[in-house]
Scaffold this active site. Sequence first.
Site, PDB file in Angstrom:
ATOM      1  N   CYS A   1       1.169  -1.345  -0.265  1.00 16.69           N
ATOM      2  CA  CYS A   1      -0.201  -0.513   0.363  1.00 16.69           C
ATOM      3  C   CYS A   1       1.423   0.934   0.025  1.00 16.69           C
ATOM      4  O   CYS A   1       1.024   2.121   0.478  1.00 16.69           O
ATOM      5  CB  CYS A   1      -0.808   0.061   1.444  1.00 16.69           C
ATOM      6  SG  CYS A   1      -2.192   1.224   1.062  1.00 16.69           S
TER       7      CYS A   1
ATOM      8  N   CYS B   1      -0.734   3.730   2.135  1.00 15.42           N
ATOM      9  CA  CYS B   1      -0.109   4.179   3.542  1.00 15.42           C
ATOM     10  C   CYS B   1       1.023   4.181   4.055  1.00 15.42           C
ATOM     11  O   CYS B   1       2.029   5.247   5.214  1.00 15.42           O
ATOM     12  CB  CYS B   1      -0.320   2.886   3.771  1.00 15.42           C
ATOM     13  SG  CYS B   1      -2.002   1.518   3.290  1.00 15.42           S
ATOM     14  N   ASP B   2       2.273   4.489   3.312  1.00 11.81           N
ATOM     15  CA  ASP B   2       3.273   3.422   3.393  1.00 11.81           C
ATOM     16  C   ASP B   2       4.383   4.785   2.984  1.00 11.81           C
ATOM     17  O   ASP B   2       5.542   4.739   2.929  1.00 11.81           O
ATOM     18  CB  ASP B   2       4.354   1.903   3.556  1.00 11.81           C
ATOM     19  CG  ASP B   2       3.348   1.355   4.194  1.00 11.81           C
ATOM     20  OD1 ASP B   2       2.434   1.617   5.432  1.00 11.81           O
ATOM     21  OD2 ASP B   2       2.957   0.229   3.871  1.00 11.81           O
TER      22      ASP B   2
END
Length: 307
Positions: free
Chosen positions: A133, A136-137
Amino acid sequence: MSTHDLVIVGGGPAGLTAGLYAARARMDVVLLERLSPGGQVLTTDVVENWPGDVEGVSGFDLADRMRDHALKFGLEIKSAEITKLAADGNMKVLSTPDGELRAKAVVLAVGAQPKKLGVPGEDLLIGKGVSYCGTCDAPFYREQTVVCFGGGDTAAEECVFLTRFAKKVYLVHRRDELRAAGVLAERVMNNPKIEVLWSQVPLEIKGVDKVEAVRLKKLKDGEEYDLPCDGAFVFVGTSPNTDFLRGVMDMDRQGFIIHDRNQHTSMNGVFAAGDCCSKLLRQIVVAAGEGAVATYAAQRYLEEVHE
Ligand code: NAP
């Protein structure tokens, strides 16, 4: 054990739309979600092909709005993970670790999750540089170098998002043409921070406590080499969350649920919607449409079989 006319399993766009339609039709319905409602949309930075949201909408906001919309009509949402589905005459029995539920009809909207590459080092380094992701990261990779794998819409979108933070993004694709939609592919090709490594495949993700390099193979001449990097992002498609349904209903070879044009599966009274379905196009708008059809078809089924 509780009994309902309709149980919806999964709280992504397909499940929430199925729930909205069922609650609005005043059906006796409950939606079960493993974690919190939203599904894969929650890991999408901006959704720009949801009709009507001309400027785009954050995945998080869209998921929130879909949940609120269903709640407004009185949908009951409960947290539970279904581990088994079985038939008992005309009733369906859904097992959870905390007991069983019975339903006259079921809509399965269990979604899908990112596929793994399946190369050495991948499992070992998940959370230590291996990620599925970008949204997300990405902030962990400020001014660093990352390698992405894949050539579809997800890879294209996430690569471009990663360039907001990373100083260099390599996109490794196994062919010499992207699968991603034209506008997304153009953004990749026009981004000076992205370099596409065509016709190459990963052999290994290397590192001890964190990702240090990926070992790649050029398919055209067989050359193998290490590409140093700080992160490895995998965007090579999705696999359906249907393991608990194996042997219970027809699925394709990859485990996506086969259904008819009204979302009815091979199990009587069980309908499927969204990314867990066998089909050509997996998009939020398709999932939402299928959720509406599944509930409507379930309503008709209840009138015909259970009244
Ligand atoms: P996808 O469309 O299935 O693409 C997967 C990509 O990974 C393909 O390019 C494939 O290569 C490559 N690949 C598969 N297995 C591989 C392996 N073992 N090693 C290396 N490469 C591999 O998956 P996705 O991009 O995650 O998209 C999933 C669905 O969500 C699609 O229907 C997509 O349209 C949709 N989606 C839509 C949007 C949007 O509309 N904005 C955004 C994200 C996702 P090949 O091309 O050679 O097969």
